[in-house]
Design a protein around this motif. Structure first.
Motif, PDB file in Angstrom:
ATOM      1  N   PRO A   1       0.806  -1.221   0.000  1.00  0.00           N
ATOM      2  CA  PRO A   1       0.000   0.000   0.000  1.00  0.00           C
ATOM      3  C   PRO A   1       0.841   1.273   0.000  1.00  0.00           C
ATOM      4  O   PRO A   1       0.309   2.348  -0.237  1.00  0.00           O
ATOM      5  CB  PRO A   1      -0.804  -0.118   1.308  1.00  0.00           C
ATOM      6  N   SER A   2       2.145   1.149   0.233  1.00  0.00           N
ATOM      7  CA  SER A   2       3.005   2.334   0.277  1.00  0.00           C
ATOM      8  C   SER A   2       3.584   2.673  -1.096  1.00  0.00           C
ATOM      9  O   SER A   2       3.383   3.766  -1.605  1.00  0.00           O
ATOM     10  CB  SER A   2       4.135   2.121   1.283  1.00  0.00           C
ATOM     11  N   CYS A   3       4.289   1.703  -1.708  1.00  0.00           N
ATOM     12  CA  CYS A   3       4.953   1.977  -2.989  1.00  0.00           C
ATOM     13  C   CYS A   3       4.211   1.368  -4.168  1.00  0.00           C
ATOM     14  O   CYS A   3       4.638   1.536  -5.314  1.00  0.00           O
ATOM     15  CB  CYS A   3       6.394   1.481  -2.948  1.00  0.00           C
TER      16      CYS A   3
ATOM     17  N   PRO B   1      -7.689  -5.148   1.216  1.00  0.00           N
ATOM     18  CA  PRO B   1      -6.349  -4.565   1.061  1.00  0.00           C
ATOM     19  C   PRO B   1      -5.434  -4.990   2.199  1.00  0.00           C
ATOM     20  O   PRO B   1      -5.883  -5.154   3.349  1.00  0.00           O
ATOM     21  CB  PRO B   1      -6.614  -3.059   1.091  1.00  0.00           C
ATOM     22  N   PRO B   2      -4.135  -5.181   1.934  1.00  0.00           N
ATOM     23  CA  PRO B   2      -3.174  -5.493   3.003  1.00  0.00           C
ATOM     24  C   PRO B   2      -3.092  -4.348   4.004  1.00  0.00           C
ATOM     25  O   PRO B   2      -3.267  -3.179   3.656  1.00  0.00           O
ATOM     26  CB  PRO B   2      -1.844  -5.665   2.243  1.00  0.00           C
ATOM     27  N   VAL B   3      -2.834  -4.684   5.251  1.00  0.00           N
ATOM     28  CA  VAL B   3      -2.789  -3.691   6.325  1.00  0.00           C
ATOM     29  C   VAL B   3      -1.341  -3.422   6.723  1.00  0.00           C
ATOM     30  O   VAL B   3      -0.626  -4.352   7.100  1.00  0.00           O
ATOM     31  CB  VAL B   3      -3.576  -4.187   7.554  1.00  0.00           C
TER      32      VAL B   3
ATOM     33  N   HIS C   1      -0.155 -14.967  11.914  1.00  0.00           N
ATOM     34  CA  HIS C   1      -0.911 -14.269  10.872  1.00  0.00           C
ATOM     35  C   HIS C   1       0.002 -14.017   9.676  1.00  0.00           C
ATOM     36  O   HIS C   1       1.143 -13.578   9.833  1.00  0.00           O
ATOM     37  CB  HIS C   1      -1.429 -12.933  11.412  1.00  0.00           C
ATOM     38  N   PRO C   2      -0.447 -14.297   8.444  1.00  0.00           N
ATOM     39  CA  PRO C   2       0.394 -14.089   7.260  1.00  0.00           C
ATOM     40  C   PRO C   2       0.862 -12.650   7.135  1.00  0.00           C
ATOM     41  O   PRO C   2       0.070 -11.710   7.255  1.00  0.00           O
ATOM     42  CB  PRO C   2      -0.543 -14.474   6.098  1.00  0.00           C
ATOM     43  N   GLU C   3       2.164 -12.469   6.893  1.00  0.00           N
ATOM     44  CA  GLU C   3       2.759 -11.151   6.730  1.00  0.00           C
ATOM     45  C   GLU C   3       3.705 -11.171   5.537  1.00  0.00           C
ATOM     46  O   GLU C   3       4.286 -12.196   5.216  1.00  0.00           O
ATOM     47  CB  GLU C   3       3.533 -10.730   7.986  1.00  0.00           C
TER      48      GLU C   3
ATOM     49  N   CYS D   1      10.202  -1.052  -0.682  1.00  0.00           N
ATOM     50  CA  CYS D   1      10.266   0.008   0.339  1.00  0.00           C
ATOM     51  C   CYS D   1      10.497  -0.522   1.741  1.00  0.00           C
ATOM     52  O   CYS D   1      10.732   0.255   2.665  1.00  0.00           O
ATOM     53  CB  CYS D   1       8.988   0.848   0.307  1.00  0.00           C
ATOM     54  N   GLY D   2      10.434  -1.837   1.935  1.00  0.00           N
ATOM     55  CA  GLY D   2      10.701  -2.417   3.238  1.00  0.00           C
ATOM     56  C   GLY D   2       9.515  -2.468   4.176  1.00  0.00           C
ATOM     57  O   GLY D   2       9.635  -2.987   5.291  1.00  0.00           O
ATOM     58  N   MET D   3       8.357  -1.959   3.770  1.00  0.00           N
ATOM     59  CA  MET D   3       7.184  -1.980   4.652  1.00  0.00           C
ATOM     60  C   MET D   3       6.713  -3.418   4.865  1.00  0.00           C
ATOM     61  O   MET D   3       6.725  -4.236   3.953  1.00  0.00           O
ATOM     62  CB  MET D   3       6.056  -1.150   4.059  1.00  0.00           C
ATOM     63  N   VAL D   4       6.308  -3.730   6.092  1.00  0.00           N
ATOM     64  CA  VAL D   4       5.728  -5.025   6.417  1.00  0.00           C
ATOM     65  C   VAL D   4       4.209  -4.878   6.461  1.00  0.00           C
ATOM     66  O   VAL D   4       3.686  -3.975   7.116  1.00  0.00           O
ATOM     67  CB  VAL D   4       6.242  -5.545   7.766  1.00  0.00           C
ATOM     68  N   VAL D   5       3.503  -5.737   5.729  1.00  0.00           N
ATOM     69  CA  VAL D   5       2.044  -5.672   5.689  1.00  0.00           C
ATOM     70  C   VAL D   5       1.473  -7.001   6.141  1.00  0.00           C
ATOM     71  O   VAL D   5       2.090  -8.062   5.964  1.00  0.00           O
ATOM     72  CB  VAL D   5       1.518  -5.314   4.281  1.00  0.00           C
ATOM     73  N   ARG D   6       0.294  -6.929   6.729  1.00  0.00           N
ATOM     74  CA  ARG D   6      -0.425  -8.118   7.177  1.00  0.00           C
ATOM     75  C   ARG D   6      -1.512  -8.428   6.159  1.00  0.00           C
ATOM     76  O   ARG D   6      -2.307  -7.560   5.794  1.00  0.00           O
ATOM     77  CB  ARG D   6      -1.018  -7.864   8.556  1.00  0.00           C
ATOM     78  N   VAL D   7      -1.533  -9.677   5.682  1.00  0.00           N
ATOM     79  CA  VAL D   7      -2.495 -10.088   4.666  1.00  0.00           C
ATOM     80  C   VAL D   7      -3.787 -10.542   5.358  1.00  0.00           C
ATOM     81  O   VAL D   7      -3.744 -11.418   6.228  1.00  0.00           O
ATOM     82  CB  VAL D   7      -1.931 -11.230   3.803  1.00  0.00           C
ATOM     83  N   PRO D   8      -4.935  -9.948   5.002  1.00  0.00           N
ATOM     84  CA  PRO D   8      -6.200 -10.349   5.638  1.00  0.00           C
ATOM     85  C   PRO D   8      -6.516 -11.825   5.407  1.00  0.00           C
ATOM     86  O   PRO D   8      -6.160 -12.401   4.374  1.00  0.00           O
ATOM     87  CB  PRO D   8      -7.235  -9.443   4.963  1.00  0.00           C
TER      88      PRO D   8
END
Length: 290
Positions: A10-12, A40-42, A69-71, A77-84
């Motif tokens: 969601p960032s890049c 959307p990923p969180v 929880h899947p991540e 960009c290195g951001m870590v997101v959590r997949v719903p």
């Protein structure tokens, strides 16, 4: 291992290939978290340990178990997101979690699951970092942790180190994160990795040292920043050793850029205990070893 699916940062807005984790149920059947790709990923900016687990029901016996929880760590960009994940629905009529269907095979299934974990495939998932263009890429070399084969990039064309697959350790506490980083450094080829005697608190960054390497393990819930990266670089410079950083919550954009300039390998650890390289220096370290 399940087929990789695209997860957009969601960032890049970059798409990262992600292989859905497969876990062993007590009955011996594989369990896969049902991803909700329509949601959307969180972004994971603050890690809450109590919310880091998800309930998944086994389709074979109906047993419900808690799994990480899947991540996904973005390779750009290195951001870590959590997949719903889809919530657990009521089991079919006549099938109850942990009921007769599951109890019948519980003994043999537990032994099979334990044997699989001892063989290093109890948690055979590894969120892949996608190459530019969208496909899911493996770590450098055919013997990479995810077994996905050689990845294209700065380490391509260099001799890859032959080593067995890394055996992850599920991370539930800050201490688990330190143990995982130490095991991973040994897997990379660093010997006599020294761990602190005292159990770290969740808000503390822990140093790991071995001949030729100085590493910092950040089990906190905030992304590692510029100062943290520069600090581990100075420690490595003083010791004439390679500097490495492990983080549970990823890195800020400034930290990523500075690490690339200084050549510091950065890794993100998910709760399954599989460190993921997030920059080119980390790819080279995984491909060539200590």
């Amino acid at each position: 291992m399940a087929e990789a699916v695209p997860v957009r940062c969601p960032s890049c807005r970059r798409e990262n290939g992600y292989s859905v984790p497969v876990y062993p149920c007590a009955c011996g059947s594989p369990v896969v978290p049902p991803l909700d790709l329509a949601a959307p990923p969180v972004p994971l900016t603050h890690r809450n340990w109590s919310e880091a687990w998800v309930t998944v029901r086994c389709a074979a016996c109906g047993r419900e178990s808690e799994w990480p929880h899947p991540e996904v760590g973005c390779g750009s960009c290195g951001m870590v997101v959590r997949v719903p994940v889809h919530p657990v629905d009521k089991p079919p009529a006549g099938q109850q979690p942990g009921g007769e269907a599951g109890a019948a095979d519980a003994g043999a299934g537990s032994a099979a699951a334990a044997a699989g974990a001892g063989a290093g495939d109890g948690v055979p998932r590894d969120p892949a970092r996608a190459e530019p263009g969208g496909g899911a890429g493996g770590v450098a070399g055919a013997d990479s942790p995810d077994g996905a084969g050689p990845r294209t990039g700065p380490a391509a064309g260099r001799p890859a180190v032959s080593r067995p697959a890394f055996r992850p350790v599920t991370i539930r506490t800050a201490r688990d994160a330190v143990v995982t980083a130490a095991l991973y450094l040994r897997w990379l080829g660093f010997q006599d990795v020294r761990q602190p005697d005292q159990v770290p608190i969740p808000s503390a960054v822990v140093d790991l040292r071995a001949p030729g390497v100085v590493a910092q393990v950040d089990p906190t819930t905030a992304p590692a920043g510029l100062r943290a990266v520069e600090c581990v670089w100075l420690n490595g410079l003083t010791a004439s050793a390679t500097s490495v950083y492990f983080s549970l919550a990823g890195y800020t954009e400034e930290a990523r850029g500075r690490a690339d300039d200084l050549g510091i390998p950065l890794f993100v650890m998910d709760l399954t205990g599989m460190p993921q390289p997030v920059n080119d220096p980390a790819d080279r370290l995984v491909g060539m070893g200590a």
